[in-house]
Design a protein around this motif. Structure first.
Motif, mmCIF file in Angstrom:
data_model
loop_
_atom_site.group_PDB
_atom_site.id
_atom_site.type_symbol
_atom_site.label_atom_id
_atom_site.label_comp_id
_atom_site.label_asym_id
_atom_site.label_seq_id
_atom_site.Cartn_x
_atom_site.Cartn_y
_atom_site.Cartn_z
ATOM 1 N N ILE A 32 0.907 -1.269 0.036
ATOM 2 C CA ILE A 32 -0.017 0.102 -0.069
ATOM 3 C C ILE A 32 0.999 1.410 0.098
ATOM 4 N N ILE A 33 1.839 1.288 0.871
ATOM 5 C CA ILE A 33 2.476 2.610 0.978
ATOM 6 C C ILE A 33 3.332 2.522 -0.312
ATOM 7 N N GLY A 34 3.850 1.567 -0.970
ATOM 8 C CA GLY A 34 4.825 1.918 -2.131
ATOM 9 C C GLY A 34 3.717 2.373 -3.266
ATOM 10 N N ALA A 35 2.385 1.850 -3.402
ATOM 11 C CA ALA A 35 1.241 2.109 -4.427
ATOM 12 C C ALA A 35 0.743 3.630 -4.253
ATOM 13 N N LEU A 36 0.578 4.013 -3.082
ATOM 14 C CA LEU A 36 -0.043 5.374 -3.117
ATOM 15 C C LEU A 36 1.125 6.287 -3.470
ATOM 16 N N PRO A 37 0.668 7.151 -4.433
ATOM 17 C CA PRO A 37 1.660 8.383 -4.796
ATOM 18 C C PRO A 37 1.925 9.182 -3.380
ATOM 19 N N GLY A 38 3.155 9.502 -3.521
ATOM 20 C CA GLY A 38 3.347 10.696 -2.321
ATOM 21 C C GLY A 38 3.685 10.022 -0.834
ATOM 22 N N LEU A 39 3.584 8.673 -0.947
ATOM 23 C CA LEU A 39 3.989 7.957 0.284
ATOM 24 C C LEU A 39 5.058 7.012 -0.261
ATOM 25 N N GLY A 40 6.150 7.427 -0.202
ATOM 26 C CA GLY A 40 7.241 6.297 -0.762
ATOM 27 C C GLY A 40 7.812 5.409 0.063
ATOM 28 N N PRO A 41 8.814 4.660 -0.061
ATOM 29 C CA PRO A 41 9.193 3.435 0.848
ATOM 30 C C PRO A 41 9.871 4.213 2.069
ATOM 31 N N SER A 42 10.916 5.211 1.676
ATOM 32 C CA SER A 42 11.480 5.760 3.084
ATOM 33 C C SER A 42 10.790 6.317 3.851
ATOM 34 N N ASN A 43 9.836 7.088 3.396
ATOM 35 C CA ASN A 43 8.708 7.796 4.063
ATOM 36 C C ASN A 43 8.081 6.913 4.865
ATOM 37 N N GLY A 44 7.400 5.758 4.301
ATOM 38 C CA GLY A 44 6.742 5.044 4.785
ATOM 39 C C GLY A 44 7.316 4.150 6.088
ATOM 40 N N VAL A 45 8.404 3.799 5.948
ATOM 41 C CA VAL A 45 9.214 3.046 6.863
ATOM 42 C C VAL A 45 9.374 3.938 8.021
ATOM 43 N N ALA A 46 9.868 5.208 7.382
ATOM 44 C CA ALA A 46 9.986 5.920 8.698
ATOM 45 C C ALA A 46 9.289 6.400 9.537
ATOM 46 N N ILE A 47 7.836 6.505 9.126
ATOM 47 C CA ILE A 47 6.449 6.741 9.795
ATOM 48 C C ILE A 47 6.469 5.459 10.762
ATOM 49 N N LEU A 48 6.550 4.256 10.161
ATOM 50 C CA LEU A 48 6.135 3.299 10.845
ATOM 51 C C LEU A 48 6.972 2.909 11.965
ATOM 52 N N ILE A 49 8.347 3.537 12.110
ATOM 53 C CA ILE A 49 9.545 2.953 13.272
ATOM 54 C C ILE A 49 9.072 3.385 14.435
ATOM 55 N N GLY A 214 10.158 14.261 9.074
ATOM 56 C CA GLY A 214 9.689 15.860 8.878
ATOM 57 C C GLY A 214 10.159 16.051 7.051
ATOM 58 N N LEU A 215 11.298 15.747 6.804
ATOM 59 C CA LEU A 215 11.714 15.791 5.559
ATOM 60 C C LEU A 215 11.026 15.068 4.404
ATOM 61 N N PHE A 216 10.674 14.017 4.907
ATOM 62 C CA PHE A 216 9.960 13.069 3.798
ATOM 63 C C PHE A 216 8.244 13.383 3.935
ATOM 64 N N ALA A 217 7.650 13.089 5.183
ATOM 65 C CA ALA A 217 6.474 12.972 5.091
ATOM 66 C C ALA A 217 5.622 14.320 5.454
ATOM 67 N N ILE A 218 6.067 15.273 6.179
ATOM 68 C CA ILE A 218 5.630 16.468 6.374
ATOM 69 C C ILE A 218 5.643 17.519 5.105
ATOM 70 N N ALA A 219 7.050 17.365 4.548
ATOM 71 C CA ALA A 219 7.089 18.022 3.114
ATOM 72 C C ALA A 219 6.101 17.773 2.080
ATOM 73 N N GLU A 220 5.903 16.334 2.162
ATOM 74 C CA GLU A 220 4.922 15.827 1.106
ATOM 75 C C GLU A 220 3.622 16.683 1.234
ATOM 76 N N VAL A 221 3.014 16.861 2.431
ATOM 77 C CA VAL A 221 2.029 17.475 2.587
ATOM 78 C C VAL A 221 2.018 18.984 1.946
ATOM 79 N N PHE A 222 2.980 19.639 2.067
ATOM 80 C CA PHE A 222 3.132 20.723 1.735
ATOM 81 C C PHE A 222 2.978 21.171 0.119
ATOM 82 N N PHE A 223 3.751 19.651 -0.440
ATOM 83 C CA PHE A 223 3.576 19.596 -1.715
ATOM 84 C C PHE A 223 2.068 19.384 -2.421
#
Lengths: 501, 146
Positions: A32-49, A214-223
């Motif tokens: 799911i994380i990989g498929a959703l645009p705007g939620l890449g692997p590094s991003n997804g793994v980081a949120i889950l840690i 911050g760099l991956f997930a929150i920045a994505e929201v701004f985009f």
């Protein structure tokens, strides 16, 4: 055979019902994380840690869960590439080139199944390669002293900056931002604070998870706020899904070749999966020649980048596990996970904690079969999930990030820092400054400085000590070449333009 | 062009400030005179060189959003900062519903669905975190429950 007894140990760890359940859950979440645009692997793994952390999982379980997510994300990236013409993550960019035209020609199901099988072949071959190569490399790594490690860290920054960005100066600046942030906090040898500006919150340093999220997930929201979530609706119909046996059989050598290319690209510290899929696609394109029809929706054009990208994902684990130097953004996040769990990757990991390493490898093999089953017959479920609109998805991701980081320390200061990193990430990405070197810098800064200090202490301040062994000299040359060469190769290595409607 | 020059200038000033701070790092008998300073000084120097290169060889400008989009982004930052401060004293449900709703509205400006997704996310995530994952969250301000 040592490998078989090790594997038996690994499967002994990985085949417990609880671990299996984690692997299945991880694969599902990862896809799911990989498929959703705007939620890449590094991003997804980081949120889950942070969430894994608060669940109180032990080291092996946490690692199994996260690597399943990692492999799953590599599979999932192709789904939105093929159906939306938007890569779900960066390595899946090359899959859009032939995947989207094939889907538009009414063969979306075939493209999804074929790319799923290619992903399986790539990931399986890479996991086998990892099994054989990692222990050997771990033995070589015993010869590494502080001078060699310093050069190795430098190599990681140089190849990452050289390959993954368009402007060397910006990549170097990004690495310096990360390394500079890593310097904040109490110095280990003197016990005195450095670079804190007297702020007590900063005495412990800045947690890399805060920076990553911050760099991956929150920045994505701004985009997404900037674009108002445009361009994320499905344009292609997915009818019945059948298995295109002929295409799979025709592309078998393409898959094997691309897996080898991707695996090698993945091993290079700092280069990662994007390079793997790119090189695999370009290799196959030149083998097929003009008549191959690459870019018009041919099966080989789908199989090559997917096999390459998944093989690179496995290859990137080799330097991460044996040397503690990640080969990609996502493995950097996995390294962060290991550090949080108090596992130090490196040659000693293989002798001191074999159950962690081999349990991980066994669960990668299991995850791979689970993913093949999930991604071929059940692909329609993931296509449904893709329809979650961004105005629900992105606020959700933000809130999960906040809770995750908040549960780490319970401090509002970390949340503020995270928002700050989000804003920083937005501007850096706008200005084409890569953010992965920043993460790598924060992660590796402490170790890199330690290596330098030990080298300087051993040699009594003699700088030539850094170049005193053949391994160190070789790494320095590779680092400089990796940084300089792409400046001249940029014309040759240009990425083909994406297909537009 | 100007964007990159500004980036380079800001980075250069930060690098110089970082270098200045690095030379002031306190040392003591255990750490030796120069070891705690050496690596920060190297980083600062590389950053300064990279900034100069960016100033003198800037890339073309990116597509910056219009002023009102920037205002929206600024507002999003304020919402998130406010959320960071509110999470502890006000409990999970109310700040989350407001912040998620506002963000949703900013991505797709329709009040109804935005409010729905704010409340839905707030309640859904609370159930997920509190009852399934077992995190220690508070639903409401502590004073309300007594």
């Amino acid at each position: 055979m040592e490998i078989f007894s090790n594997l038996a140990l690994g499967f002994g760890v990985a085949l417990s019902p609880f671990t299996l359940m984690l692997a299945v859950a991880g694969c599902f979440l990862g896809t799911i994380i990989g498929a959703l645009p705007g939620l890449g692997p590094s991003n997804g793994v980081a949120i889950l840690i942070p969430i894994t952390f608060t669940l109180g999982l032990d080291a092996t379980s946490a690692l199994v869960l996260m690597t399943s997510v990692y492999y799953g994300a590599m599979y999932g990236g192709r789904i939105s590439s093929i159906l939306l013409n938007i890569p779900g993550d960066e390595p899946a960019l090359m899959t859009t080139l032939d995947g989207y035209p094939m889907a538009k020609a009414g063969r979306a199901g075939d493209a999804l199944v074929l790319s799923g099988v290619a992903s399986f072949v790539g990931a399986l071959l890479a996991t086998i390669g990892l099994m054989f190569l990692a222990p050997t490399l771990a033995r070589v790594a015993f010869f590494f002293g502080p001078a060699e490690y310093f050069a190795l860290y430098l190599l990681a920054f140089c190849t990452l900056g050289g390959m993954a960005s368009n402007n060397q100066a910006k990549a170097a600046l990004a690495a310096c931002i990360g390394l500079g942030i890593a310097m904040i906090g109490v110095d280990s040898s003197s016990g005195l604070p450095r670079m804190t500006g007297g702020n007590l919150h900063l005495y412990d340093g800045i947690d890399f998870l805060v920076a990553i999220v911050g760099l991956f997930a929150i920045a994505e929201v701004f985009f997404f706020i900037e674009s108002h979530g445009a361009g994320s609706s499905i344009g292609v119909k997915l009818e019945k899904v059948t298995i295109p046996w002929k295409d799979i059989f025709d592309t078998r050598w393409t898959m094997v070749r691309s897996s080898c290319v991707g695996f090698i690209a993945g091993i290079l510290p700092g280069a990662g999966a994007s390079l793997g899929s790119f090189l695999a696609y370009m290799t196959e394109k030149s083998i097929a020649g003009e008549k191959g029809g690459f870019g018009t929706g041919v099966p080989k054009g789908i199989a090559a980048p997917e096999a390459g990208n998944n093989a690179a994902a496995g290859g990137a684990l080799v330097p991460m596990l044996t040397l503690g130097v990640p080969g990609s953004g996502t493995t950097a996040v996995l390294l962060a996970l290991l550090m949080t769990l108090n596992i130090t990757p490196g040659p000693t990991l293989f002798t001191e904690r074999p159950e962690v390493v081999w349990g991980l490898i066994a669960s990668l093999l299991i995850a791979n079969f689970v993913l093949l089953l999930m991604n071929v017959p059940m692909v329609k479920i993931f296509v449904k999930i893709l329809m979650v609109p961004p105005w629900i998805l992105l606020p959700g991701v933000t809130m999960i990030s906040f809770v995750g980081i908040y549960s780490l320390s319970g401090s509002y200061f970390d949340l503020l820092l995270m928002v700050g990193f989000g804003a920083l990430g937005y501007f850096l990405r706008k200005l084409d400054v890569p953010t992965v070197p920043v993460i790598l810098g924060i992660l590796l800064g402490g170790n890199m400085e330690d290596a330098l200090r030990r080298a300087m202490t051993l040699s009594d301040g003699d700088v030539t000590y850094l170049f005193s062994s053949p391994i160190a000299v070789g790494l320095w040359i590779a680092a400089i070449a990796g940084f300089v060469a792409p400046m001249f190769l940029r014309g040759v290595l240009r990425k083909p333009p994406a297909i537009t409607d | 062009m100007p964007s990159d020059r500004i980036l380079g200038l800001v980075a250069l000033m930060t690098a110089v400030a970082f270098l200045a701070a690095a030379t002031q790092i306190q040392t003591n008998f255990f750490s030796g005179e120069y070891l705690p300073k050496l690596f920060p000084i190297m980083i600062g120097a590389v950053a300064a060189i990279a900034s100069l290169v960016i100033i003198f060889k800037p890339d073309p400008d990116p597509d910056w959003p219009r002023a009102n989009t920037f205002a929206a982004l600024g507002f999003a930052v304020i919402v998130l900062v406010g959320y960071a401060y509110a999470l502890k004293p006000l409990g999970f449900l109310i700040p989350t519903a407001i912040a998620a709703g506002l963000l949703s509205y900013q991505i797709s400006p329709r009040p109804g669905p935005a409010a729905m997704s704010g409340v839905g996310l707030s309640v859904g995530l609370f159930v997920l975190f509190k009852f399934i994952l077992g995190l220690g969250l508070f639903a409401f301000p502590k004073g309300w429950i007594g």
